[in-house]
Motif scaffolding. Structure first.
Motif, PDB file in Angstrom:
ATOM      1  N   ALA A  57      -4.839  -6.463  21.511  1.00  0.00           N
ATOM      2  CA  ALA A  57      -5.649  -6.555  23.244  1.00  0.00           C
ATOM      3  C   ALA A  57      -4.897  -5.497  24.625  1.00  0.00           C
ATOM      4  N   THR A  58      -4.202  -4.945  23.753  1.00  0.00           N
ATOM      5  CA  THR A  58      -3.941  -4.103  24.860  1.00  0.00           C
ATOM      6  C   THR A  58      -3.131  -2.585  24.372  1.00  0.00           C
ATOM      7  N   PHE A 123       1.748  -4.513  30.710  1.00  0.00           N
ATOM      8  CA  PHE A 123       1.874  -3.982  31.184  1.00  0.00           C
ATOM      9  C   PHE A 123       2.755  -4.933  32.452  1.00  0.00           C
ATOM     10  N   GLY A 124       4.196  -5.654  32.056  1.00  0.00           N
ATOM     11  CA  GLY A 124       4.629  -6.810  33.142  1.00  0.00           C
ATOM     12  C   GLY A 124       4.146  -8.276  32.269  1.00  0.00           C
ATOM     13  N   THR A 125       4.043  -8.678  33.280  1.00  0.00           N
ATOM     14  CA  THR A 125       3.734 -10.527  32.960  1.00  0.00           C
ATOM     15  C   THR A 125       2.456 -10.429  31.718  1.00  0.00           C
ATOM     16  N   PRO A 126       2.303 -10.865  31.014  1.00  0.00           N
ATOM     17  CA  PRO A 126       1.252 -11.544  30.155  1.00  0.00           C
ATOM     18  C   PRO A 126       1.029 -12.226  30.609  1.00  0.00           C
ATOM     19  N   MET A 127       0.356 -13.552  31.698  1.00  0.00           N
ATOM     20  CA  MET A 127       0.621 -14.484  31.682  1.00  0.00           C
ATOM     21  C   MET A 127      -1.381 -14.698  32.338  1.00  0.00           C
ATOM     22  N   PRO A 128      -1.548 -13.139  32.798  1.00  0.00           N
ATOM     23  CA  PRO A 128      -2.890 -13.233  33.640  1.00  0.00           C
ATOM     24  C   PRO A 128      -4.094 -13.462  31.690  1.00  0.00           C
ATOM     25  N   PHE A 129      -3.095 -12.469  31.252  1.00  0.00           N
ATOM     26  CA  PHE A 129      -4.183 -13.564  29.715  1.00  0.00           C
ATOM     27  C   PHE A 129      -4.252 -14.019  28.512  1.00  0.00           C
ATOM     28  N   VAL A 130      -3.037 -15.203  29.164  1.00  0.00           N
ATOM     29  CA  VAL A 130      -2.611 -16.217  28.877  1.00  0.00           C
ATOM     30  C   VAL A 130      -3.814 -17.381  27.909  1.00  0.00           C
ATOM     31  N   ALA A 132      -7.137 -17.086  27.577  1.00  0.00           N
ATOM     32  CA  ALA A 132      -8.480 -16.821  27.375  1.00  0.00           C
ATOM     33  C   ALA A 132      -7.405 -17.112  25.627  1.00  0.00           C
ATOM     34  N   ALA A 133      -6.391 -15.671  25.472  1.00  0.00           N
ATOM     35  CA  ALA A 133      -5.418 -16.116  24.080  1.00  0.00           C
ATOM     36  C   ALA A 133      -5.120 -17.232  23.963  1.00  0.00           C
ATOM     37  N   VAL A 134      -4.806 -18.225  23.952  1.00  0.00           N
ATOM     38  CA  VAL A 134      -4.105 -19.528  23.463  1.00  0.00           C
ATOM     39  C   VAL A 134      -5.653 -20.258  22.551  1.00  0.00           C
ATOM     40  N   ARG A 135      -6.273 -19.879  23.528  1.00  0.00           N
ATOM     41  CA  ARG A 135      -8.319 -20.500  22.575  1.00  0.00           C
ATOM     42  C   ARG A 135      -8.909 -19.826  21.911  1.00  0.00           C
ATOM     43  N   ALA A 136      -8.246 -18.179  21.684  1.00  0.00           N
ATOM     44  CA  ALA A 136      -9.245 -17.384  20.298  1.00  0.00           C
ATOM     45  C   ALA A 136      -8.321 -17.100  19.582  1.00  0.00           C
ATOM     46  N   THR A 137      -7.426 -18.069  19.022  1.00  0.00           N
ATOM     47  CA  THR A 137      -6.831 -18.332  17.844  1.00  0.00           C
ATOM     48  C   THR A 137      -5.814 -19.510  17.542  1.00  0.00           C
ATOM     49  N   ASP A 138      -6.474 -19.718  16.373  1.00  0.00           N
ATOM     50  CA  ASP A 138      -5.326 -20.618  16.193  1.00  0.00           C
ATOM     51  C   ASP A 138      -4.807 -20.546  14.686  1.00  0.00           C
ATOM     52  N   GLY A 139      -4.308 -19.091  15.093  1.00  0.00           N
ATOM     53  CA  GLY A 139      -2.898 -18.605  13.816  1.00  0.00           C
ATOM     54  C   GLY A 139      -2.006 -18.683  14.927  1.00  0.00           C
ATOM     55  N   VAL A 140      -1.440 -17.013  15.286  1.00  0.00           N
ATOM     56  CA  VAL A 140      -0.503 -17.023  15.561  1.00  0.00           C
ATOM     57  C   VAL A 140      -0.429 -15.908  16.687  1.00  0.00           C
ATOM     58  N   LEU A 141       0.694 -16.058  18.160  1.00  0.00           N
ATOM     59  CA  LEU A 141      -0.010 -15.167  19.742  1.00  0.00           C
ATOM     60  C   LEU A 141       1.325 -14.577  19.845  1.00  0.00           C
ATOM     61  N   ALA A 142       0.935 -13.402  19.469  1.00  0.00           N
ATOM     62  CA  ALA A 142       2.351 -12.637  19.622  1.00  0.00           C
ATOM     63  C   ALA A 142       2.267 -12.093  21.400  1.00  0.00           C
ATOM     64  N   VAL A 143       2.798 -12.294  22.146  1.00  0.00           N
ATOM     65  CA  VAL A 143       3.315 -12.348  23.118  1.00  0.00           C
ATOM     66  C   VAL A 143       4.386 -11.195  23.559  1.00  0.00           C
ATOM     67  N   THR A 144       4.083  -9.599  24.110  1.00  0.00           N
ATOM     68  CA  THR A 144       5.777  -9.018  25.010  1.00  0.00           C
ATOM     69  C   THR A 144       5.419  -9.541  26.544  1.00  0.00           C
ATOM     70  N   ALA A 145       6.553  -9.577  27.455  1.00  0.00           N
ATOM     71  CA  ALA A 145       6.265  -9.752  28.452  1.00  0.00           C
ATOM     72  C   ALA A 145       8.290  -8.628  29.030  1.00  0.00           C
ATOM     73  N   THR A 146       7.715  -7.943  29.753  1.00  0.00           N
ATOM     74  CA  THR A 146       8.678  -6.721  30.418  1.00  0.00           C
ATOM     75  C   THR A 146       9.356  -6.922  31.642  1.00  0.00           C
ATOM     76  N   LEU A 185       4.168 -20.271  28.418  1.00  0.00           N
ATOM     77  CA  LEU A 185       2.836 -20.422  27.299  1.00  0.00           C
ATOM     78  C   LEU A 185       2.769 -22.169  26.474  1.00  0.00           C
ATOM     79  N   VAL A 186       4.128 -23.037  26.654  1.00  0.00           N
ATOM     80  CA  VAL A 186       3.550 -23.619  25.636  1.00  0.00           C
ATOM     81  C   VAL A 186       2.292 -24.691  26.587  1.00  0.00           C
ATOM     82  N   ARG A 187       2.821 -24.537  28.500  1.00  0.00           N
ATOM     83  CA  ARG A 187       2.676 -24.926  29.522  1.00  0.00           C
ATOM     84  C   ARG A 187       1.041 -25.233  29.167  1.00  0.00           C
ATOM     85  N   ALA A 188       0.304 -23.917  29.358  1.00  0.00           N
ATOM     86  CA  ALA A 188      -0.937 -22.862  29.384  1.00  0.00           C
ATOM     87  C   ALA A 188      -1.515 -23.402  28.075  1.00  0.00           C
TER      88      ALA A 188
END
Ligand SMILES: C[S@@+](CC[C@H](N)C(=O)[O-])C[C@H]1O[C@@H](n2cnc3c(N)ncnc32)[C@H](O)[C@@H]1O
Ligand SMILES: [Zn+2]
Length: 367
Positions: A57-58, A123-130, A132-146, A185-188
């Motif tokens: 995504a980024t 860059f930084g928190t992934p939360m602004p993407f989350v 949209a991301a959780v609705r776009a997959t029923d496989g695996v969501l991979a997330v880095t937070a720096t 992420l779980v709550r999102a």
């Protein structure tokens, strides 16, 4: 300059010595993160039927997408920066790999298109993407937070804003960061009746990386919500209790020493990895990976880590007790001999997990 990772070679710009410049981003220190991504994707392909598509995504230089394409994934990359888009396209072509690179906001794409794997590495928190991301997959969501300082409570207000929780700055800061991130992420996911379940998580250098299987259904999402809760932490004697509940019931003062309690949460209190999946991921680390030894050691450590929601640092406890520290093997053996479970952790050489409380650790290891 040219960089080789795994089976690919990429062109990446020289990076500014400090801070973020105009150049397309590339961090050579995240090779471990990327090696583990490839190994994790291989383990996921074995575990979950039908995984084919990977969305970087980024993407920046496209290094993740290019490496995934070289590993047989059908890849799409995205970046808002036109220079990054050009570079990612060049890097795919340079390695004779197919793949589409989109210019634009990844969240727009994620609202329009579904992918088996969605990888967020912003860059930084992934939360602004989350969302949209959780609705776009029923496989695996991979997330880095720096943004480790907000996640671990060192930048308290920023952590509250980004993660809608109360993070606390404790001596187990890396684990606090992991549990704040997974909790958010779980709550999102739960907002869309999606059940996010950690397959593998590590806190390395200055980031947290987590891979979550994305399941569907209100009941499954409820089961994940039931693994959230609070940690009540004594700032005086380091005693802590975890409480699984929707609301917190902190004790007025520490049950062990009467000192002051701070409460963190809601955070994730469940396992941060699937043990079998982590072992399988280790089998998929191969000699082409520049960080293979470190990756295998880390996976081994994480596989065998106990599932208690917080860990201790032997040196910190010994300082508290005015005692000199002993070797870790000896220390853990003493706990086991006293009937407790004990393991090392990924969070540092003198850290450990146990089901004993602070007073019991002290008694079991006092020679
Ligand atoms: C940390 S870099 C990615 C690093 C890369 N994944 C790697 O492993 O080297 C973050 C990238 O996200 C891009 N970006 C920022 N906001 C974005 C958005 N809304 N949609 C897509 N890309 C975005 C930035 O332009 C930047 O190239
Ligand atoms: Zn106390």
């Amino acid at each position: 300059m040219d960089v080789s990772e795994g089976h690919v070679t990429l062109t990446v710009p020289e990076q500014p010595e400090e801070g973020v410049g105009d150049a397309v981003f590339f961090n050579p220190d995240q090779e471990l993160n990327r090696d583990l991504t490839i190994a994790t994707l291989r383990a996921a392909r074995e575990r979950i039927d039908g995984l084919e598509t990977y969305f970087d995504a980024t993407a920046a230089s496209g290094v993740r997408g290019v490496r995934a394409a070289a590993d047989g994934w059908t890849v799409e990359c995205c970046d808002t920066d036109p220079d990054a888009v050009t570079l990612a396209r060049e890097n795919l072509a340079r390695n004779d790999l197919a793949g589409t690179v989109h210019e634009g906001d990844a969240t727009v794409r994620l609202h329009e298109q579904r992918y088996d794997i969605v990888d967020l590495d912003p860059f930084g928190t992934p939360m602004p993407f989350v969302d949209a991301a959780v609705r776009a997959t029923d496989g695996v969501l991979a997330v880095t937070a720096t943004d480790l300082a907000p996640l671990c409570g060192a930048h308290f207000r920023s952590g509250v804003r980004s993660y809608a929780t109360v993070p606390r700055n404790t001596e187990y800061h890396g684990e606090m960061a992991v549990r704040v991130l997974i909790g958010a992420l779980v709550r999102a996911g739960a907002r869309y009746d999606r059940a996010l379940d950690p397959l593998f998580t590590h806190a390395s250098d200055h980031y947290v990386r987590t891979y979550l299987a994305v399941g569907s259904g209100a009941q499954a999402a409820d089961a994940q919500i039931d693994r959230l809760g609070y940690v009540h932490h004594c700032t005086d004697c380091l005693h802590r209790d975890a409480e699984r509940d929707l609301i917190a019931h902190p004790p007025a003062d520490c049950p062990a020493c009467g000192g002051s309690i701070v409460t963190a949460g809601p955070i994730w209190l469940g396992a941060i990895r699937d043990r079998e999946f982590t072992a399988a991921t280790r089998e998929h680390v191969d000699a082409s990976m520049g960080t293979a030894d470190r990756a295998r050691d880390l996976l081994d450590r994480i596989e065998h880590e106990l599932d208690t929601p917080t860990h201790y640092d032997q040196h910190r406890l010994c300082k508290e007790w005015g005692r000199s520290a002993s070797g870790m093997d000896e220390f853990l053996d003493a706990l086991r001999a006293a009937g407790y479970q004990a393991s090392r952790t990924q969070y540092g050489g003198t850290t450990f997990k146990t089901d004993a409380d602070v007073d019991s650790i002290r008694a079991a290891t006092d020679d």
